[in-house]
Design an enzyme around this catalytic site. Structure first.
Site, PDB file in Angstrom:
ATOM      1  N   VAL A 183       0.848  -1.192   0.000  1.00  0.00           N
ATOM      2  CA  VAL A 183       0.000   0.000   0.000  1.00  0.00           C
ATOM      3  C   VAL A 183       0.884   1.243   0.000  1.00  0.00           C
ATOM      4  CG1 VAL A 183      -1.934  -1.121   1.163  1.00  0.00           C
ATOM      5  CG2 VAL A 183      -0.134  -0.071   2.511  1.00  0.00           C
ATOM      6  N   ASP A 184       0.291   2.366  -0.406  1.00  0.00           N
ATOM      7  CA  ASP A 184       1.088   3.585  -0.523  1.00  0.00           C
ATOM      8  C   ASP A 184       1.289   4.277   0.821  1.00  0.00           C
ATOM      9  OD1 ASP A 184      -1.539   4.181  -0.305  1.00  0.00           O
ATOM     10  OD2 ASP A 184      -1.540   5.849  -1.714  1.00  0.00           O
ATOM     11  N   LYS A 185       0.383   4.059   1.759  1.00  0.00           N
ATOM     12  CA  LYS A 185       0.527   4.697   3.067  1.00  0.00           C
ATOM     13  C   LYS A 185      -0.356   3.952   4.065  1.00  0.00           C
ATOM     14  CE  LYS A 185      -2.669   8.247   1.408  1.00  0.00           C
ATOM     15  NZ  LYS A 185      -2.600   7.802   0.007  1.00  0.00           N
TER      16      LYS A 185
ATOM     17  N   THR B 223      -4.340   4.097   4.167  1.00  0.00           N
ATOM     18  CA  THR B 223      -5.174   3.385   3.214  1.00  0.00           C
ATOM     19  C   THR B 223      -5.868   2.189   3.848  1.00  0.00           C
ATOM     20  OG1 THR B 223      -3.633   4.050   1.481  1.00  0.00           O
ATOM     21  CG2 THR B 223      -5.182   2.306   0.936  1.00  0.00           C
TER      22      THR B 223
END
Length: 323
Positions: free
Chosen positions: A305-307, A310
């Site tokens: 995941v990007d962060k 999320t």
């Protein structure tokens, strides 16, 4: 103190008559969802597989050969397989419908100058909605008044940090499905239902249909069986004709051989294994809508995941207590 007195609003909100007329024009404030399939449709969907088509074709050929007992066993296997799949998917569907009823929410609106708590599906454009800490935003709103109003918009943006909403900024809006983290405010409903921002997202993904890996593998196996048995059958027929055997005898022979190549027990074994996976996931409070989705979960080893926001659970949890 009521929101109307706190902010000394001059606007009394919609009247019940106006709200009812607007509701008839704009429709209910709910997201459109596909109509749940009937039990019969779920049962018939269990036969939508190339491998099942092969078995059905084999059963018909066996009947043509007047091998009624073998044909009966093939059809019993197919029906038993469909019953297992229907039971599991029907059970999951009923649970989802029960959860939807359980998660219905209310909203506070100002109508005829009085605060009222109503089902949030009855909210219409033009309503005045009162926002309080811990409540969900029931529709897309234009913020009219606010006091330290902060809203968690992670359901839309993935950002775990709450956004401060200020009525001074004319562009400040609150969106359906987000949650009031702190503060107090009043908003004017500008969009409801599928016209909201989350409704537009819902419209984009409601018809998404992705082939599951196990379905692709079954399709590949079915193609291999069809192509292989077809080539071998043609070779055997030609060889038999060259050797002087009759065409009728060779056709009956290749049909028998072709039927024997098809793994009749594979669909049942596969369905039982998937059903066992659904049962085990159910013990972990995980709800599986389709049997084949269990295999996809089993293949997932890394989630990127990007962060962190999320995949946040949006929950506060006490981890330590100091006295």
């Amino acid at each position: 103190m009521s929101a109307k007195k706190y902010y000394q609003l001059e606007h009394h909100g919609l009247s019940e008559v106006d709200a009812k007329e607007t509701l008839e024009r704009s429709g209910y404030n709910s997201l459109r969802s596909p109509k749940p399939p009937s039990l019969l449709k779920i049962f018939l969907n269990q036969f939508r597989s190339p491998l099942i088509y092969l078995l059905l074709g084999a059963g018909i050929f066996i009947v043509a050969l007047q091998e009624y007992i073998d044909a009966f066993l093939v059809f019993i296997v197919l029906i038993f397989n469909a019953i297992i799949g229907t039971f599991q998917e029907g059970k999951a569907q009923n649970t989802l419908l029960a959860l939807k009823k359980f998660t219905k929410t209310n909203a506070t609106v100002i109508r005829d100058g009085v605060e009222k708590i109503i089902d949030d599906t009855l909210i219409v454009p033009g309503d005045l909605v009162v926002l309080r800490e811990g409540e969900k935003v029931p529709a897309d709103l234009q913020i009219l008044q606010s006091t330290n109003l902060k809203i968690d918009e992670s359901t839309l943006t993935g950002e775990s940090v709450a956004v401060h909403k200020n009525s001074i900024a004319t562009s400040d809006q609150a969106y359906k499905g987000t949650v009031v983290i702190a503060g107090f405010g009043i908003g004017l409903v500008i969009k409801t239902g599928m016209d909201t921002r989350i409704g537009q997202i819902s419209a984009e993904i409601v018809d998404v249909n992705v082939d599951l890996p196990i379905k692709k593998e079954l399709n590949k196996i079915s193609k291999i069986i069809i192509i292989t048995s077809g080539i071998l059958s043609l070779f055997i027929v030609l060889l038999g004709l060259v050797e002087g055997y009759s065409l009728e005898l060779m056709v009956r022979t290749v049909i028998s051989l072709g039927v024997s190549v098809i793994p009749e027990g594979l669909p049942v074994v596969l369905t039982l294994v998937l059903a066992l996976g659904v049962w085990r996931m159910g013990k972990k409070n995980a709800l599986i809508k389709k049997l084949q989705a269990v295999e996809v979960l089993g293949q997932a080893s890394v989630i990127v995941v990007d962060k962190t926001g999320t995949i946040t659970k949006n929950e506060l949890c006490v981890t330590s207590l100091f006295l």
